[in-house]
Design a protein around this motif. Structure first.
Motif, short mmCIF file in Angstrom:
data_model
loop_
_atom_site.label_atom_id
_atom_site.label_comp_id
_atom_site.label_asym_id
_atom_site.label_seq_id
_atom_site.Cartn_x
_atom_site.Cartn_y
_atom_site.Cartn_z
N TYR A 183 -20.10 -37.05 -27.17
CA TYR A 183 -19.55 -36.11 -28.65
C TYR A 183 -20.89 -34.71 -29.35
O TYR A 183 -20.51 -33.95 -29.44
CB TYR A 183 -19.27 -36.93 -29.85
N GLU A 184 -22.03 -35.58 -29.00
CA GLU A 184 -23.12 -35.08 -29.43
C GLU A 184 -23.23 -34.40 -28.74
O GLU A 184 -24.08 -32.74 -28.87
CB GLU A 184 -24.36 -36.08 -29.64
N GLU A 185 -23.88 -34.32 -27.39
CA GLU A 185 -23.69 -33.59 -25.89
C GLU A 185 -22.48 -31.64 -26.34
O GLU A 185 -23.31 -30.90 -26.05
CB GLU A 185 -23.91 -33.97 -24.88
#
Length: 701
Positions: A670-672
C-alpha cells in the motif's frame, strides 16, 4: 513476341529485374469507337483516340502511337464480323485454329482483303468489341472468333498478345467473369497471367489477384514488381491496406527474389504509411535512400502524415526538414501533415507556428489547414478562437464547409459535450451550409458513444429525409453503437436492413457482427459470417482474428482461439499485441495461470510486449492460484520493461497476499502504491483495512 515495357515517367531510376520473364503492359485508354460491331448493317468502323481518359500506370503507349499514325485510314470490318457471326466460328475455333488446307471463296476473299491491316488496328478492334458488347456471350464469343480467325490465316502476331488484350479489355469494362471464362479457353502464359491479374485488380478482387499470383508461381512462372505495385496501389486507394498483409506481400517479393524498382518501393512506403505503420514506412524509406533513390514528394508527405497521426512529432519534424534540405518546397499538404501531428499531440503553440510559417512561405492554407487549427483550439477549449478561425476562412475566401463543422462537432464529442451537437447543426445551417453525409456520420457516432441511441436513429432518419444516402461507415456506426449498448437484436436488424437496401458489408461490418455474435455465444452464426467473408472475396484482417481470439477466449473456447492464432500466422499475418493481450487476459480470468504465462512467452518471442491490462490479469491469475511469488515477479517484469503499475496492480497484489495469509506484507504494498504516484481507490483502502484487521486479530489471539 513479348515486348519490354517502356520507361515510366515519375518513377525512381529503374532497377534491373532479375526475373527472366519480359512483360507487356497493354494500353486500353485509346478506344476504338464502333457502333453495333456485330450488326450486319454496319459498313465501317472508325478509329478515334480519347486523350482525356485516365491511363494505367503501367500501360504501354506503343499501340496509341501506331494508331495515331494510321488514324486517317478506314477499314471496313463489318463483312468479317458478319461472316464470323453467321458461321458461329466460336463454337469450333479450337479445332479450326490450324491453317486451313482449302477455303471457300468468301473466306479466301476476306483473308486477302484484310492482309494489309496493321496489327495495332486489330488490337483496337478487339478492345472495342470487348467494351461494346453487353451480354457475357457476346463479350467473349465474337472477339474470340476474331482472334481464332486471325490465327487460322496467320494475319496477326502474336496470338498470346491478342488473348492478353482481350482479357485486359474485358477487365477494363468490368467484365471480370467473362475474362476468366476466356482464360479457361487457353493455357495461361506469363503475359495472359499478367493481364488477368491486372483485370482482377481493376475490379478490386484482390483475393483472386493474389490466388493468380500463387498459381503463376506454381506453374513455374515468376511474377514481377508491376503486379505487386498494382495490387498495393489498389489496396491503398480503396483503403483496404493492412500492415500485416503488406508484410506478407513483401515476404513473397523476397521469396521470388524480385528486386523492387523505385515505383514499388514508393508504393510499399505509402502503403505502410496509410496502414498507420510509420515504423515500417521509415524502414523502407531508409532502404530506398540507401540505394540512392529519391522518394516522391507525395511519398514523404504520406510518411509525414502517418507520423503525425501517431504523435511521433520529432520524426515528423525530421522528415519535414529533410524535404526542405533536399530542395523540395513543402506545399499545403506537407504543412497540413506536420500540423496534424501537433494537433494530435495537443501542442497548440507549435500548430500556430506552422500556420504562420505557411503564410511567410507563401503557401496558402486550405480547408484542411483551417479545420486542423479549429481542432487544436477546440481541444484546448478555446471555442472563441475556433470561431475566429471560421471568420478568417471567410476573409481569405475559403468557404467553411460541412467538414470544418464536423471537426468542431468531433471536438465536442471527444470532450464529452455531446449536447452541443444540436448547437453546431443549427449554427452551420444558419450560415447556409447544408450538412453532408460525413457530418451526419460524426453526429451519429457522437450520440452512439454516449449511448443516446434514439438521437442516433433520429439523425439517421433526418439524413435520409434530406436525400442524403448513407454509406458503409453510417451503417457500421449504427450497428456498432447498438452492439456496445447491449442491443444486439437491434444491431442484427440493422445489419440485415443494410444488406436488404443493397449496401455490401465490408470487413469492418463483419468484424462488428462477429464480436456481437461471439458475446451471445452464437458460434454457428460466427462460422456463417466467416463463410460470407470468404464468399464475398474479402480478406480477414488483424482485427478479424483479434476479435475471434477475444470472443473464443472469453467463452473458454481456447482451442478455437489458438487455432485462429495459428491460422492467422499461416496466412502470413503477424499477430498483434492486442490479440495476445486478449488471450492472456482470457486465460487469467479463468485462473489458468500456466496457459497465460505460456501465451506471454510466445508473445515475447514474437517481439511484442503485453499491456497493463494483460499483466494485471496475470497477477490476478497467480493470486487465484495462491502463487504470490510469481505475482510479484510480474510486478518486477513491469518495472523492468517500462510498464507503469496502476492502482489495480497494487490492489490485486494485496489481494494475492491476503489469500495466502501474508497480512503483514500488505501495508508495504500500500505504501509503495502511494509512493509511485497512484491514488488509492475504495477497493485498495478496503484491502488495507482487511489486512490490518486480520493482523490485529492475530495479535490479540
Amino acid at each position: 513476341m513479348l515486348l519490354l515495357p517502356p520507361p515510366l515517367p515519375g518513377r525512381f531510376p529503374s532497377i534491373q529485374l532479375s526475373s527472366p520473364i519480359t512483360r507487356l503492359h497493354v494500353s486500353l485508354q485509346t478506344s476504338l469507337c464502333t457502333a453495333a460491331a456485330a450488326s450486319t448493317t454496319e459498313t465501317s468502323i472508325s478509329l478515334s483516340i480519347d486523350k482525356d481518359r485516365d491511363r494505367d500506370t503501367y500501360d504501354d503507349e506503343n499501340d496509341e502511337k501506331d494508331v495515331l499514325s494510321l488514324h486517317k485510314r478506314r477499314y471496313d470490318f463489318a463483312p468479317l464480323l458478319d461472316y464470323l457471326s453467321r458461321s458461329n466460328m466460336e463454337s469450333d475455333s479450337d479445332s479450326d485454329s490450324a491453317s486451313p488446307t482449302s477455303l471457300d471463296p468468301t473466306e479466301f476473299q476476306l483473308a486477302e482483303s484484310y492482309r494489309a491491316v496493321p496489327a495495332p488496328l486489330w488490337h483496337f478492334l478487339l478492345k472495342s468489341l470487348c467494351s461494346s458488347s453487353s451480354s457475357p456471350s457476346s463479350s467473349i464469343n465474337l472477339p474470340y472468333a476474331v482472334v481464332s480467325w486471325l490465327q487460322r490465316h496467320n494475319l496477326c502476331f502474336s496470338y498470346e498478345l491478342l488473348y492478353s488484350i482481350l482479357i485486359h479489355a474485358l477487365g477494363r469494362s468490368e467484365k471480370l467473369y467473362e475474362a476468366f471464362l476466356l482464360s479457361h479457353r487457353q493455357t495461361l502464359t506469363p503475359l495472359t497471367y499478367n493481364a488477368l491479374i491486372n483485370a482482377c485488380v481493376r475490379n478490386n478482387d484482390f483475393e483472386k489477384a493474389l490466388n493468380l499470383m500463387s498459381r503463376m508461381r506454381q506453374d513455374g512462372y515468376q511474377s514481377d514488381f508491376v503486379n505487386y505495385s498494382l495490387i498495393i496501389q489498389s489496396l491503398t486507394r480503396n483503403k483496404k491496406i493492412d500492415s500485416s498483409l503488406l508484410q506478407k506481400l513483401y515476404g513473397e517479393i523476397e521469396c521470388d527474389k524480385i528486386e523492387a524498382d523505385g515505383q514499388l518501393l514508393n508504393d510499399i512506403i505509402v502503403g505502410f504509411a496509410r496502414a498507420n505503420d510509420p515504423s515500417q514506412a521509415l524502414k523502407f524509406l531508409a532502404m530506398a535512400q540507401a540505394i540512392g533513390l529519391s522518394p516522391k514528394t507525395s511519398t514523404l508527405v504520406a510518411v509525414l502524415y502517418s507520423l503525425g497521426c501517431c504523435g511521433r512529432i520529432a520524426e515528423a519534424e525530421a522528415i519535414f526538414e529533410e524535404m526542405k534540405g533536399s530542395g523540395l518546397k513543402p506545399r499545403t499538404r506537407a504543412y497540413n501533415a506536420l500540423l496534424k501531428g501537433y494537433v494530435k499531440a495537443g501542442s497548440l503553440k507549435d500548430a500556430e507556428l506552422v500556420v504562420s510559417e505557411m503564410e511567410r512561405s507563401g503557401v496558402s492554407p486550405d480547408e484542411h489547414t483551417y479545420s486542423l487549427l479549429i481542432d487544436a483550439y477546440a481541444n484546448a477549449g478555446r471555442w472563441e478562437s475556433a470561431r475566429i478561425v471560421l471568420k478568417e476562412m471567410e476573409a481569405n475566401n475559403v468557404q467553411p464547409n460541412s467538414f470544418v463543422y464536423s471537426r468542431i462537432l468531433a471536438s465536442y464529442r471527444n470532450k464529452g459535450e455531446w449536447q452541443r451537437s444540436f448547437q453546431v447543426l443549427r449554427e452551420m445551417k444558419s450560415n447556409g451550409i447544408p450538412p453532408d453525409r460525413h457530418f451526419y456520420n460524426v453526429m451519429i457516432d457522437t450520440f452512439g458513444k454516449y449511448n443516446c441511441l434514439d438521437h442516433a436513429m433520429d439523425t439517421f432518419h433526418r439524413m435520409l429525409s434530406e436525400g442524403i444516402e448513407p454509406d458503409t461507415v453510417t451503417w457500421n456506426t449504427l450497428i456498432d453503437c447498438h452492439c456496445k449498448a447491449g442491443r444486439h437484436d437491434r444491431a442484427e436488424e440493422l445489419f440485415e436492413e443494410m444488406k436488404e437496401k443493397g449496401y455490401l458489408p465490408c470487413i469492418t461490418t463483419y468484424n462488428i457482427m462477429i464480436n456481437s455474435f461471439g458475446e451471445l455465444e452464437r458460434w454457428d452464426d460466427v462460422k456463417s459470417l466467416l463463410g460470407k467473408i470468404q464468399g464475398q472475396g474479402l480478406l480477414p484482417n488483424t482485427v478479424t482474428y483479434t476479435t475471434l481470439v477475444d470472443i473464443y477466449g472469453k467463452s473458454g473456447r481456447f482451442n478455437d482461439a489458438i487455432e485462429c492464432l495459428e491460422l492467422m500466422k499461416s496466412a502470413g499475418l503477424k499477430p498483434s499485441s492486442t490479440m495476445y493481450n486478449a488471450l492472456i487476459n482470457a486465460y487469467a480470468q479463468r485462473g489458468l495461470s500456466e496457459q497465460a504465462i505460456n501465451a506471454l512467452r510466445v508473445m515475447r518471442a514474437d517481439g511484442l510486449k503485453p499491456n497493463l491490462l494483460a499483466l494485471n490479469s496475470l497477477i490476478n491469475a497467480f493470486g487465484e492460484d495462491r502463487r504470490d511469488v510469481e505475482a510479484f515477479a510480474v510486478l518486477q517484469y513491469m518495472k523492468e520493461n517500462g510498464v507503469k503499475p496502476d492502482v489495480v496492480t497494487y490492489t490485486t497484489l494485496m489481494k494475492a497476499l491476503i489469500r495466502v495469509d501474508k497480512f503483514d506484507k500488505v501495508p508495504a504494498v500500500y505504501e509503495e502504491m502511494i509512493l509511485s504516484g497512484c491514488t488509492p481507490d475504495r477497493k485498495a483502502r478496503a484491502m488495507l483495512r482487511s489486512a490490518l484487521r486480520y493482523m490485529k486479530q492475530t495479535v490479540n489471539s
